[in-house]
Design a protein around this motif. Structure first.
Motif, short mmCIF file in Angstrom:
data_model
loop_
_atom_site.label_atom_id
_atom_site.label_comp_id
_atom_site.label_asym_id
_atom_site.label_seq_id
_atom_site.Cartn_x
_atom_site.Cartn_y
_atom_site.Cartn_z
N TYR A 14 0.77 -1.10 -0.14
CA TYR A 14 -0.23 -0.20 -0.06
C TYR A 14 0.17 1.34 0.02
O TYR A 14 1.30 1.05 0.42
CB TYR A 14 -0.96 -0.09 1.18
N ASP A 15 0.73 2.36 -1.20
CA ASP A 15 1.51 3.25 -0.80
C ASP A 15 0.59 4.21 0.21
O ASP A 15 -0.19 5.19 -0.45
CB ASP A 15 1.23 3.96 -2.43
N ALA A 16 1.45 4.43 0.93
CA ALA A 16 0.68 5.52 2.22
C ALA A 16 1.61 6.57 2.26
O ALA A 16 1.20 7.87 2.79
CB ALA A 16 1.31 4.87 4.05
N GLY A 17 1.81 7.12 0.66
CA GLY A 17 2.19 8.57 0.23
C GLY A 17 3.41 8.85 0.92
O GLY A 17 4.68 8.29 0.90
N ILE A 18 3.96 10.35 1.13
CA ILE A 18 5.35 10.80 0.56
C ILE A 18 6.03 10.80 2.24
O ILE A 18 5.13 9.86 3.71
CB ILE A 18 5.34 12.16 0.51
N LEU A 19 7.27 10.68 2.55
CA LEU A 19 8.27 10.22 3.95
C LEU A 19 7.42 11.68 4.99
O LEU A 19 7.53 11.67 6.12
CB LEU A 19 9.36 10.66 3.84
N ALA A 20 6.72 12.50 4.44
CA ALA A 20 6.92 13.31 5.56
C ALA A 20 5.49 13.16 6.13
O ALA A 20 5.22 13.51 7.47
CB ALA A 20 6.32 14.72 4.54
N ASP A 21 4.44 12.28 5.61
CA ASP A 21 3.14 11.41 6.03
C ASP A 21 3.42 10.14 6.82
O ASP A 21 2.52 10.04 7.34
CB ASP A 21 2.08 12.16 5.17
#
Length: 85
Positions: A14-21
């Motif tokens: 699952y691609d949970a988004g960018i590292l900042a998130d």
């Protein structure tokens, strides 16, 4: 490529988004150690709250200490899920 490696090991990627998130997946967030399905994961990530989750995380030792000595993985998962109800 990373997604195919995860898939190849038998897990659902699952691609949970960018590292900042990535904080949305940190200990005692709604998605952390709650054994969610792939369909349940997006809502849990969206429900993450830095302030609330930090307070829950800080109360973790007290909650763990309240578990019986015979606690199983399912008991810990339920404890984590209950913290966000």
């Amino acid at each position: 490529m990373a997604m195919s490696l995860v898939d190849g090991t038998g897990f659902d990627p699952y691609d949970a988004g960018i590292l900042a998130d990535s904080w949305r997946q940190q200990p005692n967030s709604p998605a952390y150690c709650t054994e969610l399905t792939l369909d349940e994961l997006p809502a849990a990530l969206a429900a993450a709250d830095r302030v609330k989750d930090a307070a829950i995380r800080d109360s973790l030792p007290e909650h763990l200490a309240a578990l019986p000595a015979t606690a199983a993985v399912d008991d810990v998962v339920e404890m984590n899920r209950a913290a966000h109800r």
